[in-house]
Scaffold this motif. Structure first.
Motif, PDB file in Angstrom:
ATOM      1  N   PRO A 102       0.831  -1.202   0.000  1.00  0.00           N
ATOM      2  CA  PRO A 102       0.000   0.000   0.000  1.00  0.00           C
ATOM      3  C   PRO A 102       0.869   1.258   0.000  1.00  0.00           C
ATOM      4  N   SER A 103       0.254   2.391  -0.329  1.00  0.00           N
ATOM      5  CA  SER A 103       1.011   3.620  -0.551  1.00  0.00           C
ATOM      6  C   SER A 103       1.608   4.204   0.723  1.00  0.00           C
ATOM      7  N   ALA A 104       1.108   3.760   1.874  1.00  0.00           N
ATOM      8  CA  ALA A 104       1.530   4.322   3.156  1.00  0.00           C
ATOM      9  C   ALA A 104       1.193   3.322   4.251  1.00  0.00           C
ATOM     10  N   SER A 105       1.528   3.675   5.490  1.00  0.00           N
ATOM     11  CA  SER A 105       1.273   2.761   6.606  1.00  0.00           C
ATOM     12  C   SER A 105      -0.158   2.829   7.121  1.00  0.00           C
ATOM     13  N   ALA A 110      -1.396   8.185   4.061  1.00  0.00           N
ATOM     14  CA  ALA A 110      -1.792   8.159   2.649  1.00  0.00           C
ATOM     15  C   ALA A 110      -2.373   9.498   2.223  1.00  0.00           C
ATOM     16  N   ALA A 111      -3.106  10.159   3.109  1.00  0.00           N
ATOM     17  CA  ALA A 111      -3.651  11.483   2.795  1.00  0.00           C
ATOM     18  C   ALA A 111      -2.531  12.506   2.626  1.00  0.00           C
ATOM     19  N   ASP A 313      -7.541   7.166  -4.894  1.00  0.00           N
ATOM     20  CA  ASP A 313      -7.844   5.746  -4.764  1.00  0.00           C
ATOM     21  C   ASP A 313      -7.002   5.110  -3.666  1.00  0.00           C
ATOM     22  N   ALA A 314      -5.736   5.514  -3.578  1.00  0.00           N
ATOM     23  CA  ALA A 314      -4.851   4.958  -2.562  1.00  0.00           C
ATOM     24  C   ALA A 314      -5.344   5.294  -1.159  1.00  0.00           C
ATOM     25  N   MET A 318      -6.562   2.652   1.819  1.00  0.00           N
ATOM     26  CA  MET A 318      -5.992   2.652   3.166  1.00  0.00           C
ATOM     27  C   MET A 318      -7.051   2.880   4.234  1.00  0.00           C
ATOM     28  N   GLU A 319      -8.061   3.655   3.917  1.00  0.00           N
ATOM     29  CA  GLU A 319      -9.154   3.837   4.879  1.00  0.00           C
ATOM     30  C   GLU A 319      -9.852   2.504   5.147  1.00  0.00           C
ATOM     31  N   LEU A 320     -10.028   1.707   4.117  1.00  0.00           N
ATOM     32  CA  LEU A 320     -10.673   0.405   4.288  1.00  0.00           C
ATOM     33  C   LEU A 320      -9.763  -0.554   5.044  1.00  0.00           C
TER      34      LEU A 320
END
Length: 338
Positions: A102-105, A110-111, A313-314, A318-320
């Motif tokens: 994923p794009s972040a932890s 991610a935001a 989208d990323a 990450m929220e999910l």
């Protein structure tokens, strides 16, 4: 020149990860893009990687690679916890970024990556390569055509044999866990069915099991989702399975379709379709999903072609993921400081 007839991308690689040979090196060779530089914590390893894979030069550090004016695209396949910090650094330097998922932890980080991409005005994409392969495109066509009828249920499983105990995927400080490494594929695939399900799915329930000797790290996680149109979904992942299982099954009111390996369709390009008219198997081709992905990314960078993935989208993914961890009784992954 690249396969599009446009100027090749000039790519810098963070780290000397094993996945890079499959995820970037081979696709770049196939499509004519340049591998300008690589950097790794161990310079000897970076030197060996460059020599073995035709990378033009070795940078002395990740920061030096990002600062290199000849590098225009940064590929980030580092450990999960290092995705966010180095994505932010690359975007701040004005680079295009292709980041492993994923794009972040976590969603908050991610935001921040999304904000950095907006400020940079460059292309940022999370590497959900499966989405670009004809197998996934065909699954979506089967729903769009009405052949399967209305979506009723979808189930995705992404499971592998256990990595060694020393693998960073078992490290909580490096944002490890089965959901981060594997389950993100299933969640993303279920999210991508929103156009045929009345909208995006919501998380209904999640269960997980902790890895022995790795407090806070999920060895497996199962998530149940519900769509606004009434369909249900199941996304399961396991990082200590007794084999490889990466299948997805889509059930509609008129039939169903199964892809035995939607994550790595180059290993199994089949879709099995069952309707009232009978059963048939379609083969969508063994060309690598990573090659399709690099072509699409390059078309965006060079020609402004649309992409199905972006920083928005990323964040949603990450929220999910965060919601799944909390629902299953785990904490969200901590961000890694560098």
């Amino acid at each position: 020149m690249s396969e599009t007839g446009r100027e090749p991308l000039r790519i810098g690689v963070l780290g000397a990860a094993r996945i890079t040979e499959r995820s970037l090196i081979a696709p770049a060779r196939a499509t004519g893009h340049r591998l300008v530089a690589v950097a790794a914590r161990d310079r000897d390893r970076a030197e060996a990687f460059a020599a073995g894979h035709g990378v033009e030069r070795v940078a002395s550090s990740y920061a030096d690679l990002i600062a290199d004016p000849e590098v225009e695209v940064v590929y980030n396949p580092l450990a999960n916890g290092l995705h966010g910090p180095w994505n932010l650094a690359a975007l701040a330097a004005g680079k295009h970024v292709l980041s492993e998922k994923p794009s972040a932890s976590n969603a908050a980080e991610a935001a921040e990556v999304r904000q950095a991409a907006e400020r940079a005005g460059t292309v940022f994409m999370e590497a959900f390569h499966y989405l670009f392969h004809p197998v996934t495109r065909r699954l979506h066509e089967l729903l769009a055509s009405g052949e399967l009828g209305e979506l009723r249920h979808v189930e995705a499983v992404v499971a592998i044999a256990a990595p060694p105990d020393t693998d960073p995927r078992w490290s909580l400080p490096l944002a490890g866990g089965a959901l981060m490494d594997l389950g993100c594929y299933g969640l993303h695939a279920l999210r991508m069915l929103a156009p045929w399900a009345g909208g995006a799915p919501r998380l209904a329930a999640a269960r997980a099991g902790e890895r022995a000797g790795a407090p806070g790290v999920d060895e497996w996680l199962d998530a149940d989702l519900e769509y606004p149109g009434g369909a249900t979904g199941s996304a399961r992942c396991h990082m200590a399975h007794d084999g490889l299982d990466m299948g997805i099954r889509i059930v509609g009111s008129r039939g169903e379709a199964t892809a035995p390996n939607f994550v790595l369709p180059q290993l199994d390009d089949r879709i099995v379709i069952r309707t009232a008219r009978g059963e048939r198997t379609e083969h969508l081709g063994p060309r690598s999903s990573y090659t399709y992905q690099l072509e699409a990314f390059a078309a965006r960078v060079r020609g402004g072609a649309p992409l199905p993935l972006d920083a928005d989208d990323a964040v949603t993914t990450m929220e999910l993921i965060d919601a799944c961890y909390l629902k299953a009784g785990f904490e969200t992954r901590p961000r890694t400081r560098i």
